[in-house]
Motif scaffolding. Sequence first.
Motif, mmCIF file in Angstrom:
data_model
loop_
_atom_site.group_PDB
_atom_site.id
_atom_site.type_symbol
_atom_site.label_atom_id
_atom_site.label_comp_id
_atom_site.label_asym_id
_atom_site.label_seq_id
_atom_site.Cartn_x
_atom_site.Cartn_y
_atom_site.Cartn_z
ATOM 1 N N TRP A 89 -68.809 25.364 82.683
ATOM 2 C CA TRP A 89 -68.448 26.571 83.435
ATOM 3 C C TRP A 89 -69.408 27.682 83.074
ATOM 4 C CZ3 TRP A 89 -66.406 31.384 81.713
ATOM 5 C CH2 TRP A 89 -65.947 32.231 82.731
ATOM 6 N N VAL A 96 -66.847 27.854 90.105
ATOM 7 C CA VAL A 96 -66.930 26.404 89.945
ATOM 8 C C VAL A 96 -66.732 26.022 88.478
ATOM 9 C CG1 VAL A 96 -68.372 24.354 90.202
ATOM 10 C CG2 VAL A 96 -68.496 26.194 91.901
ATOM 11 N N GLU A 98 -66.172 22.302 86.040
ATOM 12 C CA GLU A 98 -66.155 20.844 86.013
ATOM 13 C C GLU A 98 -65.648 20.361 84.657
ATOM 14 O OE1 GLU A 98 -70.216 19.922 86.926
ATOM 15 O OE2 GLU A 98 -69.827 19.868 89.089
ATOM 16 N N ASN A 106 -63.488 12.624 86.339
ATOM 17 C CA ASN A 106 -64.157 13.923 86.423
ATOM 18 C C ASN A 106 -63.408 14.817 87.406
ATOM 19 O OD1 ASN A 106 -66.332 13.215 84.668
ATOM 20 N ND2 ASN A 106 -67.276 12.090 86.351
ATOM 21 N N ARG A 108 -63.654 18.477 89.506
ATOM 22 C CA ARG A 108 -64.419 19.636 89.962
ATOM 23 C C ARG A 108 -63.434 20.580 90.632
ATOM 24 N NH1 ARG A 108 -69.600 21.357 91.599
ATOM 25 N NH2 ARG A 108 -69.577 22.743 93.420
ATOM 26 N N GLN A 110 -63.105 24.161 92.461
ATOM 27 C CA GLN A 110 -63.930 25.182 93.112
ATOM 28 C C GLN A 110 -63.062 26.168 93.884
ATOM 29 O OE1 GLN A 110 -67.040 23.702 95.642
ATOM 30 N NE2 GLN A 110 -67.898 25.742 96.001
ATOM 31 N N GLU A 132 -59.485 20.978 94.384
ATOM 32 C CA GLU A 132 -59.613 20.128 93.208
ATOM 33 C C GLU A 132 -60.106 18.755 93.666
ATOM 34 O OE1 GLU A 132 -55.697 19.987 91.610
ATOM 35 O OE2 GLU A 132 -55.915 21.846 90.488
#
Length: 227
Positions: A89, A96, A98, A106, A108, A110, A132
């Motif tokens: 970050w 964003v 991650e 994983n 992400r 946003q 998400e």
Amino acid sequence: DVYTSLYDIQVPFGDELLGDYRGIRDRASQEVGKVVRAQRRYVRSAQGKLVNDRKFSYASLAAVYLGQEQCDGEGDDDAAACIERRIRWDVNDPAVMEVSYKSGTNLRLQTTRRSQEIEEGSAFSTSEYYQETFEKAISSTQDYDLRQQPSTEVRAAQKFTKYKFRTEEAAARTGGPVIVGTQVVSYFVNAMDNEKVWGDAAAKSLRTLGKPVLQLSSKLAFERPPQ
């Protein structure tokens, strides 16, 4: 310190259109009435803007539920620190974030749209739409196949939070927190995944466009930790 208590779960269109959100609803139903304590921190960007340190704040909350399972077993005893090391970050690009979980999944996260409204008196509200994206790795126990692809799950959500402030003096008189709030997290049907996730119910989901299929409402209380 932020104290959160989930008090209401709404499924406006019934279970039929919950799709993959059933898991969220089922887990949330076990948390109703419980008080969860985590920490939130704010930092300044290079432009001088005060922003939520999402890396620290997310790790603090996630540690409540995940414990030390994200640690590598090398003497780590701080669950939040273990999770924080798995997060990417940038304070100057805060929309964003991650996360690389130990399991190989994983995430992400946003933010796609954010607004703030100052109300009369000592209250204001924020609205944040976000997406998400979970990418789950293929299990190592599966036979290797070039045609296999990691599975992806996309969630569309909105977080609406209303804050109310009072002075330190007023809080001291009643023994309560300086800042209280309510938060509603709404989940929406992801149009791109309708056919895959919702199956035959996809056609019916047209009536849900722009409307939540799951809502979680919580009460918040903010207190400064002892100095």
